[in-house]
Enzyme design. Structure first.
Site, mmCIF file in Angstrom:
data_model
loop_
_atom_site.group_PDB
_atom_site.id
_atom_site.type_symbol
_atom_site.label_atom_id
_atom_site.label_comp_id
_atom_site.label_asym_id
_atom_site.label_seq_id
_atom_site.Cartn_x
_atom_site.Cartn_y
_atom_site.Cartn_z
ATOM 1 N N SER A 1 -10.369 -0.581 4.545
ATOM 2 C CA SER A 1 -9.472 -0.688 5.706
ATOM 3 C C SER A 1 -8.809 0.653 5.984
ATOM 4 O O SER A 1 -8.227 1.258 5.088
ATOM 5 C CB SER A 1 -8.389 -1.737 5.444
ATOM 6 O OG SER A 1 -8.984 -3.017 5.412
ATOM 7 N N GLU B 1 -3.829 3.697 6.309
ATOM 8 C CA GLU B 1 -3.709 3.431 4.873
ATOM 9 C C GLU B 1 -4.432 4.549 4.109
ATOM 10 O O GLU B 1 -4.023 4.937 3.028
ATOM 11 C CB GLU B 1 -4.353 2.073 4.600
ATOM 12 C CG GLU B 1 -4.448 1.694 3.148
ATOM 13 C CD GLU B 1 -5.137 0.340 2.949
ATOM 14 O OE1 GLU B 1 -4.941 -0.583 3.775
ATOM 15 O OE2 GLU B 1 -5.882 0.208 1.967
ATOM 16 N N ARG C 1 0.822 -1.230 0.000
ATOM 17 C CA ARG C 1 0.000 0.000 0.000
ATOM 18 C C ARG C 1 0.850 1.271 0.000
ATOM 19 O O ARG C 1 0.431 2.300 0.522
ATOM 20 C CB ARG C 1 -0.966 0.045 1.194
ATOM 21 C CG ARG C 1 -1.864 -1.128 1.334
ATOM 22 C CD ARG C 1 -2.934 -1.256 0.246
ATOM 23 N NE ARG C 1 -3.639 -2.488 0.461
ATOM 24 C CZ ARG C 1 -3.272 -3.652 -0.106
ATOM 25 N NH1 ARG C 1 -2.264 -3.728 -0.963
ATOM 26 N NH2 ARG C 1 -3.940 -4.744 0.172
HETATM 27 C C1 FAD Z 1 -15.667 -1.019 0.746
HETATM 28 C C2 FAD Z 1 -14.216 -0.775 0.377
HETATM 29 C C3 FAD Z 1 -13.375 -1.851 0.182
HETATM 30 C C4 FAD Z 1 -12.020 -1.640 -0.161
HETATM 31 N N1 FAD Z 1 -11.218 -2.721 -0.355
HETATM 32 C C5 FAD Z 1 -9.920 -2.533 -0.700
HETATM 33 C C6 FAD Z 1 -9.063 -3.654 -0.925
HETATM 34 O O1 FAD Z 1 -9.464 -4.805 -0.862
HETATM 35 N N2 FAD Z 1 -7.771 -3.408 -1.231
HETATM 36 C C7 FAD Z 1 -7.277 -2.146 -1.341
HETATM 37 O O2 FAD Z 1 -6.088 -1.978 -1.652
HETATM 38 N N3 FAD Z 1 -8.065 -1.064 -1.129
HETATM 39 C C8 FAD Z 1 -9.376 -1.223 -0.820
HETATM 40 N N4 FAD Z 1 -10.178 -0.140 -0.605
HETATM 41 C C9 FAD Z 1 -9.600 1.221 -0.662
HETATM 42 C C10 FAD Z 1 -9.658 1.881 -2.041
HETATM 43 O O3 FAD Z 1 -10.757 1.384 -2.811
HETATM 44 C C11 FAD Z 1 -8.364 1.697 -2.827
HETATM 45 O O4 FAD Z 1 -7.270 2.266 -2.144
HETATM 46 C C12 FAD Z 1 -8.439 2.300 -4.219
HETATM 47 O O5 FAD Z 1 -7.281 1.936 -4.943
HETATM 48 C C13 FAD Z 1 -8.548 3.822 -4.214
HETATM 49 O O6 FAD Z 1 -8.878 4.238 -5.545
HETATM 50 P P1 FAD Z 1 -9.636 5.611 -5.782
HETATM 51 O O7 FAD Z 1 -9.764 5.796 -7.245
HETATM 52 O O8 FAD Z 1 -10.918 5.637 -5.024
HETATM 53 O O9 FAD Z 1 -8.594 6.626 -5.173
HETATM 54 P P2 FAD Z 1 -8.893 7.951 -4.345
HETATM 55 O O10 FAD Z 1 -9.500 7.592 -3.035
HETATM 56 O O11 FAD Z 1 -9.606 8.911 -5.192
HETATM 57 O O12 FAD Z 1 -7.394 8.435 -4.085
HETATM 58 C C14 FAD Z 1 -6.545 7.690 -3.223
HETATM 59 C C15 FAD Z 1 -5.134 8.293 -3.314
HETATM 60 O O13 FAD Z 1 -4.644 8.106 -4.630
HETATM 61 C C16 FAD Z 1 -4.318 9.366 -5.227
HETATM 62 N N5 FAD Z 1 -4.678 9.290 -6.644
HETATM 63 C C17 FAD Z 1 -5.889 9.042 -7.186
HETATM 64 N N6 FAD Z 1 -5.814 9.033 -8.530
HETATM 65 C C18 FAD Z 1 -4.519 9.295 -8.839
HETATM 66 C C19 FAD Z 1 -3.815 9.428 -10.072
HETATM 67 N N7 FAD Z 1 -4.419 9.314 -11.263
HETATM 68 N N8 FAD Z 1 -2.482 9.691 -10.021
HETATM 69 C C20 FAD Z 1 -1.851 9.831 -8.839
HETATM 70 N N9 FAD Z 1 -2.468 9.732 -7.650
HETATM 71 C C21 FAD Z 1 -3.795 9.455 -7.643
HETATM 72 C C22 FAD Z 1 -5.159 10.383 -4.473
HETATM 73 O O14 FAD Z 1 -4.609 11.693 -4.537
HETATM 74 C C23 FAD Z 1 -5.129 9.793 -3.066
HETATM 75 O O15 FAD Z 1 -3.918 10.122 -2.420
HETATM 76 C C24 FAD Z 1 -11.532 -0.320 -0.287
HETATM 77 C C25 FAD Z 1 -12.405 0.760 -0.093
HETATM 78 C C26 FAD Z 1 -13.730 0.541 0.218
HETATM 79 C C27 FAD Z 1 -14.655 1.727 0.398
#
Ligand code: FAD
Length: 304
Positions: free
Chosen positions: A220, A290, A171
């Site tokens: 998480s 995280e 992560r």
């Molecule tokens: C119900 C639930 C279950 C989940 N299960 C998991 C799991 O099993 N495993 C896991 O790893 N995560 C999990 N997550 C967390 C999350 O979904 C992941 O971390 C996911 O990768 C975040 O993607 P996002 O597009 O929503 O990013 P965002 O929340 O929009 O951004 C997260 C971070 O990434 C940065 N970011 C976003 N886009 C870019 C880009 N294009 N370039 C550079 N930086 C960027 C943002 O600035 C921020 O710092 C879960 C979340 C929920 C709500």
């Protein structure tokens, strides 16, 4: 809303945009500006004319992001619904824009009979977010599949980068500063359509059985410490159900903090600190968040 063809960009620029509408915790303050480009060229044109010291926050689906109640004092770049191209390249390589959802990549790969990204099916974010977080589940990790990425810098210049230019861990991803992900080339391997689709169904069922997927959360909250599970420690510390304002530690999965409807970002952040403090006091283990926290506390809130 503003578009500005005279400056060379065509996307949508909105002011005072409520980030609660863009984050899965459904709370937090507003962004001073919110830009959603039409495509990659448009994004580059926008960045090229932006002040070089403008604070930037990249946003996918906001499923790992808490924006504090005082909002973000800069420009949020929204990739979801914008950088959404997908393309199959030779040798089972999928090129996916950073705004494409993880579930779409998992589904289209399974349908094409290639395997390696089924774990993405239940991760409710974008490919950009998955690259930034090295998102993973059930033994799979985003960067294990990356052949190369395309990034953009603050001047709007595109770069092609390879995994050896990044320090990738559990992560965490560190790469060239002031560059963000525009797309990724994911190398997959030939498999079987039925098997890949069955694998996705099984992983989603496991997730639904153990996680409060229907409630407002960010998944998480804490990374697992080496050799242990954050959820186990939080549960053993008696924190399941602990609440501050509208924020509550989930009864179903102790590493999830739920917005029960009325939580402020400050409620959630205070509960994060309380969980961290209690676990550290009882087990001498410091849980590291995280989730990403951005923006300013509400004026006069006393939260720092
Ligand atoms: C119900 C639930 C279950 C989940 N299960 C998991 C799991 O099993 N495993 C896991 O790893 N995560 C999990 N997550 C967390 C999350 O979904 C992941 O971390 C996911 O990768 C975040 O993607 P996002 O597009 O929503 O990013 P965002 O929340 O929009 O951004 C997260 C971070 O990434 C940065 N970011 C976003 N886009 C870019 C880009 N294009 N370039 C550079 N930086 C960027 C943002 O600035 C921020 O710092 C879960 C979340 C929920 C709500």
């Amino acid at each position: 809303m503003a578009t500005n063809t005279s400056q060379g960009w065509k996307g949508e620029l909105r002011y005072d945009e409520p980030m609660a509408e863009h984050t899965s915790w459904r709370t937090g303050g507003s962004a001073r500006c919110f830009f959603q480009p039409v495509d990659v060229d448009d994004l580059c044109a926008f960045l090229a004319v932006l002040d070089s010291d403008e604070p930037l926050l990249w946003l996918g689906l906001g499923s790992n992001l808490l924006v504090r109640d005082g909002g973000f004092p800069g420009t949020v770049i929204g990739t979801f619904g914008a950088l959404s191209m997908t393309e199959w390249l030779a040798g089972d390589v999928l090129r996916a824009g950073s705004g494409v959802t993880c579930s779409k990549v998992a589904r289209m790969s399974a349908k094409a009979g290639v395997t390696g990204v089924e774990f993405l099916a239940g991760i409710p974010g974008t490919i950009g977010g998955a690259l930034a977080m090295n998102a993973g589940a059930f033994g799979g990790e985003t960067w294990s599949q990356v052949e190369s990425v395309e990034t953009v810098d603050r001047r709007g210049i595109l770069h092609t980068r390879h995994p050896d230019e990044y320090r990738v861990g559990y992560r965490t991803v560190q790469g060239p500063s002031d560059e963000w992900f525009v797309s990724a080339r994911l190398r997959l391997v030939q498999g079987d359509v039925q098997a890949a689709q069955a694998n996705i169904r099984e992983l989603l069922a496991r997730r639904n059985a153990t996680q409060p997927t229907q409630q407002y959360s960010c998944g998480s909250v804490f990374r697992n410490p080496p050799g242990d599970h954050a959820a186990r420690l939080i549960e053993c510390a008696g924190l399941k159900g602990a609440r501050i304002g509208g924020a509550r530690v989930s009864e179903k999965h102790a590493n999830f903090i739920i917005n029960t409807g009325s939580a402020t970002a400050a409620d959630i952040e205070t509960l994060i600190h309380q969980v961290q403090g209690t676990v550290e006091q009882q087990y001498s283990i410091r849980l590291e968040p995280e989730v990403r926290i951005a923006g300013n506390p509400a004026v006069g809130s006393g939260h720092g």
